[in-house]
Design a protein around this motif. Structure first.
Motif, mmCIF file in Angstrom:
data_model
loop_
_atom_site.group_PDB
_atom_site.id
_atom_site.type_symbol
_atom_site.label_atom_id
_atom_site.label_comp_id
_atom_site.label_asym_id
_atom_site.label_seq_id
_atom_site.Cartn_x
_atom_site.Cartn_y
_atom_site.Cartn_z
ATOM 1 N N VAL A 35 0.837 -1.190 0.000
ATOM 2 C CA VAL A 35 0.000 0.000 0.000
ATOM 3 C C VAL A 35 0.871 1.238 0.000
ATOM 4 C CG1 VAL A 35 -1.766 1.268 1.249
ATOM 5 C CG2 VAL A 35 -1.779 -1.217 1.292
ATOM 6 N N GLU A 37 0.949 4.774 1.175
ATOM 7 C CA GLU A 37 0.175 5.514 2.152
ATOM 8 C C GLU A 37 0.506 6.995 2.120
ATOM 9 O OE1 GLU A 37 0.776 3.639 5.897
ATOM 10 O OE2 GLU A 37 -0.380 1.865 5.338
ATOM 11 N N LYS A 50 -6.938 0.652 4.414
ATOM 12 C CA LYS A 50 -6.374 -0.677 4.196
ATOM 13 C C LYS A 50 -7.225 -1.741 4.871
ATOM 14 C CE LYS A 50 -3.251 -3.621 2.772
ATOM 15 N NZ LYS A 50 -3.746 -4.883 3.314
ATOM 16 N N ASP A 54 -9.058 -4.811 2.913
ATOM 17 C CA ASP A 54 -8.868 -6.193 3.381
ATOM 18 C C ASP A 54 -10.208 -6.853 3.708
ATOM 19 O OD1 ASP A 54 -6.118 -6.019 3.150
ATOM 20 O OD2 ASP A 54 -5.782 -5.594 5.275
ATOM 21 N N GLY A 77 -4.234 1.166 -2.563
ATOM 22 C CA GLY A 77 -4.096 -0.074 -1.819
ATOM 23 C C GLY A 77 -4.749 -1.237 -2.529
ATOM 24 N N SER A 79 -5.722 -5.779 -1.934
ATOM 25 C CA SER A 79 -5.757 -6.942 -1.049
ATOM 26 C C SER A 79 -6.200 -8.161 -1.841
ATOM 27 C CB SER A 79 -6.715 -6.688 0.115
ATOM 28 O OG SER A 79 -6.684 -7.747 1.046
#
Length: 422
Positions: A35, A37, A50, A54, A77, A79
């Motif tokens: 990610v 940030e 995040k 997720d 980001g 996942s």
């Protein structure tokens, strides 16, 4: 068992088609992508974002990736996995088939032609395309009605994919490499029983409208609609990873695309290789989340069409989406009001195996683009009604966090949140 067919469709208020796609859990041991940030001072909360991304992956989408912007700061980001077999992770910069987000690009191209005097919004489409929309119907339906889905011409997808009416994926497989002509798809919609009277509200969302607009572009510009949109919309917006596919494969880094077909396909089937001629100027574009945010920011800044054209695009009417809900739709743009957060503009899109949402606040300062590699995850009950799925709740959490940020109590308590559609 019958089910309402929802494809290449539209955001439904703030509960967009929650219940149009079905998911199998991602395999154990998948890796989350890194990610990028930003500072908490930007108004973005990297930890919460995040966690929300997720959460969507844990709820059942194999891979999800997003870009959120706030006042010049950016969070990216991802996942989960791009390939459930190999465990290859998704990354925030992957390319995605963005479905009906294409409609905003097509609408912008039409508005450029309006600005140049080659197209009149309230002219009958029969003046331009008499063979495609003949007779009295062609005299009643205007260009504006195609743009805002009040033409009354029904969607062609159910006729191009007839097995879907019986909850069978046969048509999806039969059409994987089929080359459709826009005229034959348009004929399917035009020849079907009308969805309503021309100009009547609420309108009825239809992909046929945007294939007709693509043919209108070709008629007035003397080039293909895809070429015109590329030169005058995509390149004008400065997009580097957006374009119409040249073949059945996506070029550049991308995820596989898993279609669950309301639970009929279990495990979901990979449709990342597909001939997108079935949707053309309605939903065929490939893009990235960065490019989508850039495009909508520049559109709302008046850099793709002029301010007068943008005002026309933002004049909304009620339209019945393909999931049966009613949305506020302008000319290729959805209007989404979020209590405590403001008014957002954008579109969503779904094609076989891919779902995307892109929304930008009216002031252009807050933006969200989210992609997932699963479509139609909600299993249908015996009556054909898609059932609630944990993915719906996880997406709602992600959207609230992405658009409203941390600590916005009113937004967190809002009863409606957007979800993937098309």
């Amino acid at each position: 068992m019958k089910i309402r067919l929802v494809l290449c469709g539209s955001v439904a208020a703030l509960s967009v088609c929650a219940g149009t796609v079905a998911a199998a859990p991602a395999p154990d041991g998948t890796r989350a992508a890194p990610v990028a940030e930003t500072s908490p001072a930007s108004g973005l909360d990297p930890v919460e974002l995040k966690s929300a991304v997720d959460g969507v992956h844990r709820a059942g989408i194999p891979g999800v990736y997003a870009e959120v912007r706030d006042t010049g700061r950016t969070w990216r980001g991802a996942s989960g996995v791009a390939d459930v077999r190999t465990g290859r992770p998704v990354t925030p910069g992957m390319r995605q088939r963005v479905g009906s987000i294409t409609k905003t690009f097509t609408a912008a191209a039409i508005m450029q032609q309006v600005e140049q005097g080659r197209v009149r919004l309230d002219a009958p489409i029969g003046d331009y395309l008499p063979r495609l929309v003949p007779g009295e119907r062609g005299r009643k339906i205007t260009v504006r009605m195609l743009l805002n889905h009040t033409s009354g011409i029904p969607d062609y997808v159910r006729y191009a994919f007839p097995s879907l009416q019986d909850m069978s994926p046969k048509s999806l497989d039969d059409n994987r490499f089929r080359q459709f002509r826009p005229a034959e798809l348009i004929e399917m919609g035009v020849d079907a029983p009308p969805a309503g009277e021309p100009g009547a509200t609420p309108g009825v969302y239809s992909n046929t409208n945007y294939l007709l607009l693509g043919q209108l572009l070709e008629q007035v510009t003397g080039t293909t609609a895809e070429e015109y949109i590329t030169r005058n919309v995509i390149e004008r917006a400065g997009l580097r990873h957006t374009g119409f596919p040249a073949g059945t494969r996506i070029e550049g880094p991308h995820s596989r695309m898993y279609e669950a077909l309301w639970g009929v396909l279990d495990p979901p089937r990979d449709y990342s290789v597909y001939n997108m001629s079935w949707t053309g100027t309605g939903a065929a574009l490939v893009s990235t989340m960065d490019d989508l945010n850039r495009f909508y920011r520049r559109l709302l800044d008046g850099r793709i069409v002029n301010r007068s054209s943008l005002a026309q695009m933002q004049h909304t009417l009620p339209v019945v989406a393909l999931d049966g809900s009613t949305i506020e739709y302008g000319l290729g743009l959805h209007k989404v009001g979020i209590p405590g957060c403001g008014t957002f503009w954008g579109h969503d899109g779904t094609v076989w195996g891919a779902s995307t949402m892109s929304l930008t606040r009216a002031d252009g300062k807050r933006q969200m683009s989210v992609a997932g590699n699963l479509a139609r995850w909600n299993k249908a009950d015996s009556s054909g009604k898609p059932q609630h799925h944990p993915i719906d709740d996880a997406l709602s959490t992600l959207y609230r966090q992405a658009m409203c940020g941390k600590g916005n109590t009113q937004a967190k308590n809002a009863s409606q949140t957007p979800a993937f559609n098309s």
